[in-house]
Design a protein around this motif. Structure first.
Motif, mmCIF file in Angstrom:
data_model
loop_
_atom_site.group_PDB
_atom_site.id
_atom_site.type_symbol
_atom_site.label_atom_id
_atom_site.label_comp_id
_atom_site.label_asym_id
_atom_site.label_seq_id
_atom_site.Cartn_x
_atom_site.Cartn_y
_atom_site.Cartn_z
ATOM 1 N N ARG A 109 -26.890 -36.284 0.004
ATOM 2 C CA ARG A 109 -25.789 -35.699 0.645
ATOM 3 C C ARG A 109 -24.995 -35.031 -0.329
ATOM 4 N NH1 ARG A 109 -22.570 -40.631 2.434
ATOM 5 N NH2 ARG A 109 -23.348 -41.437 0.596
ATOM 6 N N ARG A 110 -24.978 -35.181 -1.557
ATOM 7 C CA ARG A 110 -24.261 -34.611 -2.555
ATOM 8 C C ARG A 110 -25.159 -34.552 -3.893
ATOM 9 N NH1 ARG A 110 -22.407 -39.474 -1.867
ATOM 10 N NH2 ARG A 110 -22.265 -41.030 -3.690
ATOM 11 N N GLU B 41 -28.582 -30.500 -1.470
ATOM 12 C CA GLU B 41 -27.760 -31.458 -0.721
ATOM 13 C C GLU B 41 -27.553 -30.907 0.556
ATOM 14 O OE1 GLU B 41 -23.952 -31.311 -2.393
ATOM 15 O OE2 GLU B 41 -23.869 -29.325 -2.853
ATOM 16 N N GLY B 42 -26.996 -32.032 1.362
ATOM 17 C CA GLY B 42 -26.906 -31.491 2.858
ATOM 18 C C GLY B 42 -26.893 -32.714 3.722
ATOM 19 N N ASP B 43 -26.645 -32.596 5.023
ATOM 20 C CA ASP B 43 -26.792 -33.857 5.834
ATOM 21 C C ASP B 43 -28.327 -34.366 6.019
ATOM 22 O OD1 ASP B 43 -26.589 -35.675 8.113
ATOM 23 O OD2 ASP B 43 -26.075 -34.013 9.627
ATOM 24 N N SER C 177 -30.232 -34.191 9.287
ATOM 25 C CA SER C 177 -30.939 -32.750 9.885
ATOM 26 C C SER C 177 -31.960 -32.412 8.882
ATOM 27 C CB SER C 177 -29.714 -31.724 10.107
ATOM 28 O OG SER C 177 -29.055 -31.695 9.132
ATOM 29 N N TRP D 176 -33.684 -28.494 7.160
ATOM 30 C CA TRP D 176 -33.129 -27.623 6.275
ATOM 31 C C TRP D 176 -34.124 -26.487 5.684
ATOM 32 C CZ3 TRP D 176 -31.494 -31.326 1.616
ATOM 33 C CH2 TRP D 176 -30.462 -32.256 2.142
ATOM 34 N N TRP E 22 -35.154 -25.695 2.785
ATOM 35 C CA TRP E 22 -35.278 -26.147 1.521
ATOM 36 C C TRP E 22 -35.274 -25.035 0.367
ATOM 37 C CZ3 TRP E 22 -39.473 -25.419 -1.549
ATOM 38 C CH2 TRP E 22 -40.819 -24.967 -1.057
ATOM 39 N N LYS F 22 -32.329 -23.449 -0.300
ATOM 40 C CA LYS F 22 -31.368 -24.198 -1.103
ATOM 41 C C LYS F 22 -31.871 -24.268 -2.509
ATOM 42 C CE LYS F 22 -30.154 -27.467 2.586
ATOM 43 N NZ LYS F 22 -28.589 -27.381 2.197
#
Length: 239
Positions: free
Chosen positions: A35-36, A49-51, A54, A58, A60, A63
């Protein structure tokens, strides 16, 4: 290329796992999913990072590229996309009903997020999956916590990883970020078992012992499709 994918990195065992993976000469990169991001830098560590609910949607690659200064992770991305990397996934995701706020939210984290991460890791090409479960894990248990852990174990088997390691530690010792009164009391009562080296399968176990055992098991050669690793076995493996 050898890659480790890790979820639950900020937790008690997760932090120790990250430390062991960074020390290992086997892995070229470690992808931490959470999440972080952690306030930590290492040449092998890639953090996205992300929710997590979901995760399946992503991007990825985008990211990772956002973290790839000067194209440092281009080879990492190419190896995953070409399915040429050996990938081991580690999950230490977990919480308590008190922290989660309800049984439904606990189930969403301890079951759904773990299964979602396993599905995502499998899609990326992970051949091995190593999961921190619980000593009493049993899908038929009348105890909600143990039942959820047992259901998660059973659902992980359906992915048919080349190897699935189910780690069932007893009471965990270490420096938690949050205070857990019940665990504090239990650790005080049971710590003499650690000092006296008695009742190996039920005495408390340190977070770093679980982490060492997970990495050692990930790197071992076995023909078994899955294995349950008891708390006592973890202590032996961490020697």
């Amino acid at each position: 290329m050898k890659i480790a994918i890790l979820s639950g990195t900020s937790g008690l065992v997760g932090m120790q796992l990250l430390h062991q993976l960074m020390k290992s000469s086997y892995y070229d990169f470690i992808l931490s999913v959470g999440r972080r991001k952690l306030a930590l830098k290492h040449e092998k560590l890639v953090q996205i990072e992300g929710d997590l609910f979901s995760l399946s949607s992503w991007d990825w690659e985008e990211k990772v590229r956002a973290e790839s200064f000067g194209g440092a992770y281009n080879g990492f991305i190419d190896a995953i996309k070409a399915k040429s990397a050996e990938i081991h996934a580690f999950s230490s995701l977990g919480t308590t009903i008190k922290v989660a706020g309800s049984k439904e939210k606990f189930y969403a984290i301890d079951h759904d997020l773990v299964i979602g991460f396993a599905a995502w890791a499998k899609k990326l090409g992970a051949s091995r999956f190593l999961y921190v479960s619980a000593m009493g894990a049993d899908a038929t248990s009348s105890i909600f916590y143990n039942k959820v852990k047992g259901e998660t174990e059973e659902d992980l088997k359906a992915f048919q990883f080349t190897f699935l390691g189910l780690f069932r530690p007893s009471l965990l010792l270490g420096n938690r970020s949050e205070f857990r009164f019940g665990e504090q009391v239990a650790s005080i009562i049971m710590k003499p078992l650690v000092w006296l080296k008695l009742a190996k399968n039920i005495r408390p176990i340190y977070d770093y012992q679980v982490a060492k055992a997970m990495v050692k098991t990930a790197l071992s050669t076995t023909s078994n499709p899955f294995e349950i690793i008891t708390s006592g076995q973890m202590q032996d493996l961490s020697q």
